[in-house]
Every structure is written in C-alpha cells, then in structure tokens.
Write a protein that holds these residues in place. Structure first.
Motif, PDB file in Angstrom:
ATOM      1  N   GLY A  10       0.799  -1.222   0.000  1.00 21.86           N
ATOM      2  CA  GLY A  10       0.000   0.000   0.000  1.00 21.86           C
ATOM      3  C   GLY A  10       0.830   1.270   0.000  1.00 21.86           C
ATOM      4  N   VAL A  11       2.054   1.189   0.503  1.00 25.70           N
ATOM      5  CA  VAL A  11       2.968   2.330   0.495  1.00 25.70           C
ATOM      6  C   VAL A  11       4.214   1.912  -0.267  1.00 25.70           C
ATOM      7  CG1 VAL A  11       4.399   3.884   1.878  1.00 25.70           C
ATOM      8  CG2 VAL A  11       2.145   3.198   2.723  1.00 25.70           C
ATOM      9  N   THR A  12       4.586   2.727  -1.229  1.00 36.51           N
ATOM     10  CA  THR A  12       5.812   2.485  -1.981  1.00 36.51           C
ATOM     11  C   THR A  12       6.650   3.754  -1.947  1.00 36.51           C
ATOM     12  OG1 THR A  12       4.835   3.166  -4.086  1.00 36.51           O
ATOM     13  CG2 THR A  12       4.699   0.822  -3.522  1.00 36.51           C
ATOM     14  N   PHE A  13       7.936   3.596  -2.198  1.00 37.81           N
ATOM     15  CA  PHE A  13       8.812   4.757  -2.275  1.00 37.81           C
ATOM     16  C   PHE A  13       9.937   4.460  -3.248  1.00 37.81           C
ATOM     17  CE2 PHE A  13      10.538   2.190   1.164  1.00 37.81           C
ATOM     18  CZ  PHE A  13      11.917   2.206   0.940  1.00 37.81           C
ATOM     19  N   GLU A  14      10.539   5.548  -3.742  1.00 38.71           N
ATOM     20  CA  GLU A  14      11.690   5.406  -4.615  1.00 38.71           C
ATOM     21  C   GLU A  14      12.542   6.658  -4.517  1.00 38.71           C
ATOM     22  OE1 GLU A  14      10.003   4.723  -8.476  1.00 38.71           O
ATOM     23  OE2 GLU A  14       9.878   6.867  -8.916  1.00 38.71           O
ATOM     24  N   THR A  15      13.815   6.488  -4.827  1.00 33.75           N
ATOM     25  CA  THR A  15      14.742   7.609  -4.853  1.00 33.75           C
ATOM     26  C   THR A  15      15.861   7.321  -5.836  1.00 33.75           C
ATOM     27  OG1 THR A  15      16.126   9.091  -3.528  1.00 33.75           O
ATOM     28  CG2 THR A  15      16.167   6.747  -2.924  1.00 33.75           C
ATOM     29  N   GLU A  16      16.306   8.363  -6.494  1.00 29.48           N
ATOM     30  CA  GLU A  16      17.485   8.275  -7.336  1.00 29.48           C
ATOM     31  C   GLU A  16      18.709   8.796  -6.603  1.00 29.48           C
ATOM     32  OE1 GLU A  16      17.059   9.756 -11.304  1.00 29.48           O
ATOM     33  OE2 GLU A  16      15.073   8.900 -11.523  1.00 29.48           O
ATOM     34  N   ALA A  17      18.490   9.375  -5.419  1.00 28.82           N
ATOM     35  CA  ALA A  17      19.600   9.896  -4.613  1.00 28.82           C
ATOM     36  C   ALA A  17      20.403   8.743  -4.028  1.00 28.82           C
ATOM     37  CB  ALA A  17      19.066  10.777  -3.485  1.00 28.82           C
ATOM     38  N   ALA A  18      21.675   8.986  -3.816  1.00 30.85           N
ATOM     39  CA  ALA A  18      22.532   7.975  -3.195  1.00 30.85           C
ATOM     40  C   ALA A  18      22.297   7.990  -1.686  1.00 30.85           C
ATOM     41  CB  ALA A  18      23.994   8.272  -3.499  1.00 30.85           C
ATOM     42  N   PRO A  19      21.781   6.899  -1.121  1.00 34.14           N
ATOM     43  CA  PRO A  19      21.542   6.857   0.319  1.00 34.14           C
ATOM     44  C   PRO A  19      22.853   6.951   1.102  1.00 34.14           C
ATOM     45  CG  PRO A  19      20.341   5.123  -0.794  1.00 34.14           C
ATOM     46  CD  PRO A  19      21.301   5.702  -1.783  1.00 34.14           C
ATOM     47  N   GLU A  20      22.775   7.541   2.274  1.00 31.95           N
ATOM     48  CA  GLU A  20      23.930   7.693   3.151  1.00 31.95           C
ATOM     49  C   GLU A  20      23.598   7.167   4.540  1.00 31.95           C
ATOM     50  OE1 GLU A  20      25.830  11.587   3.099  1.00 31.95           O
ATOM     51  OE2 GLU A  20      24.570  12.113   1.379  1.00 31.95           O
ATOM     52  N   GLY A  21      24.656   6.998   5.343  1.00 29.98           N
ATOM     53  CA  GLY A  21      24.507   6.717   6.761  1.00 29.98           C
ATOM     54  C   GLY A  21      23.829   5.412   7.118  1.00 29.98           C
ATOM     55  N   ALA A  22      24.046   4.366   6.349  1.00 30.43           N
ATOM     56  CA  ALA A  22      23.410   3.083   6.665  1.00 30.43           C
ATOM     57  C   ALA A  22      23.801   2.643   8.071  1.00 30.43           C
ATOM     58  CB  ALA A  22      23.815   2.030   5.644  1.00 30.43           C
ATOM     59  N   SER A  23      22.805   2.500   8.927  1.00 29.04           N
ATOM     60  CA  SER A  23      23.096   2.179  10.325  1.00 29.04           C
ATOM     61  C   SER A  23      22.019   1.286  10.908  1.00 29.04           C
ATOM     62  CB  SER A  23      23.205   3.468  11.147  1.00 29.04           C
ATOM     63  OG  SER A  23      21.988   4.188  11.109  1.00 29.04           O
ATOM     64  N   ALA A  24      22.373   0.630  11.994  1.00 30.99           N
ATOM     65  CA  ALA A  24      21.431  -0.186  12.760  1.00 30.99           C
ATOM     66  C   ALA A  24      21.182   0.544  14.072  1.00 30.99           C
ATOM     67  CB  ALA A  24      22.006  -1.571  13.023  1.00 30.99           C
ATOM     68  N   CYS A  25      19.920   0.880  14.318  1.00 29.30           N
ATOM     69  CA  CYS A  25      19.566   1.625  15.528  1.00 29.30           C
ATOM     70  C   CYS A  25      19.044   0.669  16.593  1.00 29.30           C
ATOM     71  CB  CYS A  25      18.520   2.688  15.215  1.00 29.30           C
ATOM     72  SG  CYS A  25      18.152   3.715  16.657  1.00 29.30           S
ATOM     73  N   HIS A  26      19.602   0.807  17.780  1.00 29.17           N
ATOM     74  CA  HIS A  26      19.258  -0.065  18.907  1.00 29.17           C
ATOM     75  C   HIS A  26      18.496   0.684  19.993  1.00 29.17           C
ATOM     76  CE1 HIS A  26      22.076  -3.216  17.442  1.00 29.17           C
ATOM     77  NE2 HIS A  26      22.706  -2.167  16.946  1.00 29.17           N
ATOM     78  N   CYS A  27      17.980   1.893  19.683  1.00 25.00           N
ATOM     79  CA  CYS A  27      17.284   2.683  20.708  1.00 25.00           C
ATOM     80  C   CYS A  27      15.999   1.981  21.134  1.00 25.00           C
ATOM     81  CB  CYS A  27      17.001   4.097  20.200  1.00 25.00           C
ATOM     82  SG  CYS A  27      15.569   4.263  19.107  1.00 25.00           S
ATOM     83  N   GLY A  28      15.498   2.363  22.274  1.00 29.92           N
ATOM     84  CA  GLY A  28      14.277   1.758  22.801  1.00 29.92           C
ATOM     85  C   GLY A  28      13.081   1.930  21.890  1.00 29.92           C
ATOM     86  N   GLN A  29      12.948   3.096  21.245  1.00 35.95           N
ATOM     87  CA  GLN A  29      11.815   3.320  20.355  1.00 35.95           C
ATOM     88  C   GLN A  29      11.879   2.409  19.134  1.00 35.95           C
ATOM     89  OE1 GLN A  29      11.362   7.433  19.299  1.00 35.95           O
ATOM     90  NE2 GLN A  29      10.771   8.022  21.377  1.00 35.95           N
ATOM     91  N   CYS A  30      13.051   2.298  18.521  1.00 30.56           N
ATOM     92  CA  CYS A  30      13.172   1.410  17.351  1.00 30.56           C
ATOM     93  C   CYS A  30      12.940  -0.044  17.745  1.00 30.56           C
ATOM     94  CB  CYS A  30      14.539   1.570  16.685  1.00 30.56           C
ATOM     95  SG  CYS A  30      14.659   3.057  15.654  1.00 30.56           S
ATOM     96  N   ARG A  31      13.457  -0.432  18.919  1.00 29.67           N
ATOM     97  CA  ARG A  31      13.240  -1.810  19.366  1.00 29.67           C
ATOM     98  C   ARG A  31      11.756  -2.075  19.577  1.00 29.67           C
ATOM     99  NH1 ARG A  31      15.121  -3.563  24.027  1.00 29.67           N
ATOM    100  NH2 ARG A  31      15.569  -1.541  24.919  1.00 29.67           N
ATOM    101  N   LYS A  32      11.061  -1.136  20.210  1.00 26.97           N
ATOM    102  CA  LYS A  32       9.623  -1.319  20.460  1.00 26.97           C
ATOM    103  C   LYS A  32       8.840  -1.372  19.152  1.00 26.97           C
ATOM    104  CE  LYS A  32       9.144  -0.799  25.057  1.00 26.97           C
ATOM    105  NZ  LYS A  32       8.417  -1.692  25.933  1.00 26.97           N
ATOM    106  N   GLN A  33       9.157  -0.463  18.218  1.00 27.21           N
ATOM    107  CA  GLN A  33       8.370  -0.397  16.996  1.00 27.21           C
ATOM    108  C   GLN A  33       8.700  -1.503  16.005  1.00 27.21           C
ATOM    109  OE1 GLN A  33       8.027   3.465  15.178  1.00 27.21           O
ATOM    110  NE2 GLN A  33       6.069   2.856  14.341  1.00 27.21           N
ATOM    111  N   SER A  34       9.969  -1.913  15.933  1.00 29.92           N
ATOM    112  CA  SER A  34      10.341  -2.930  14.952  1.00 29.92           C
ATOM    113  C   SER A  34      10.360  -4.340  15.513  1.00 29.92           C
ATOM    114  CB  SER A  34      11.727  -2.622  14.374  1.00 29.92           C
ATOM    115  OG  SER A  34      12.729  -2.881  15.336  1.00 29.92           O
TER     116      SER A  34
END
Length: 125
Positions: A10-34
């Motif tokens: 239902g939701v799609t996205f696209e970009t031609e920009a070069a993504p930066e900052g690939a990271s794994a987040c371990h914060c409490g909010q990300c843990r709860k939501q993901s």
C-alpha cells in the motif's frame, strides 16, 4: 534507483539519490516499533518519492515515524529539524547496494544479544 514498499504494498517509495549513513539503531523506540533493531539509510527529503497513505507518529518532540496504516510496516523516520529522511533498509525491493556503516544508540540495546560485527558503535546517535 532504489525502490521499496511496505508488506502489503500500500505504500511504496523510490529515490534516485545515493543513500547515506546506513546504520542499525538499537534505541528503545526502534526496538519497540520494529521488534528488534531498525536498519536504515537516509536521503534528502525532497529526493524520496512516497506513494500511498503514510501515517506519521510523533515519537518525540523532535522526530516522527512513518508507517503503513494497512499492514503496520515501519518505513520512515524524520527529525523535524533535518532536511533528510530515513527509510527502512528491510523495506527495499531487491538489493540495496549498501553496507552498514555503524550501530547507533547501543547504550539502549536489548540484553538478549551482542553486537559482534566489528562496526563502530555509538552510545547515542
């Protein structure tokens, strides 16, 4: 070109920009939501084309999280004072061409796992 979507499509996205900052987040909010760790990269906000209905949740006074209201996929993170937007690496359709650069908010990580990949670890962001 990077393209991605939520679980139900239902939701799609696209970009031609070069993504930066690939990271794994371990914060409490990300843990709860993901349910564990949230891996993301960012692009300039105007460079990310989003289609479909996104629900934005005000996770704090400084940032919001975007998810699909149909399937609940957590897709985006945006700080109000930044001109970039992060997208979930797990939502990318096909290879990302990216490699994680770092782990962030490791001071908040769960006690049930260890980080052993040798990447830099930041206590906060």
């Amino acid at each position: 070109m990077i393209r991605g979507s939520c679980l139900c499509g239902g939701v799609t996205f696209e970009t031609e920009a070069a993504p930066e900052g690939a990271s794994a987040c371990h914060c409490g909010q990300c843990r709860k939501q993901s349910g564990h760790v949230w891996a993301s990269a960012f692009v300039p906000k105007p460079a990310l084309n989003i289609s479909g209905e996104v629900t934005w949740y005000a996770a704090s006074e400084s940032a919001e999280r975007g998810f699909c209201p149909g399937c609940g996929s957590f897709l985006f993170w945006h700080a109000h004072d930044e001109d970039t937007i992060s997208f979930a690496l797990g939502s990318v359709d096909g290879p990302t061409g990216l490699t994680l650069e770092k782990h962030i908010f490791v001071a908040d990580k769960g006690d049930y796992y260890e980080i052993g990949d040798g990447l830099p670890q930041r206590d906060q962001g």
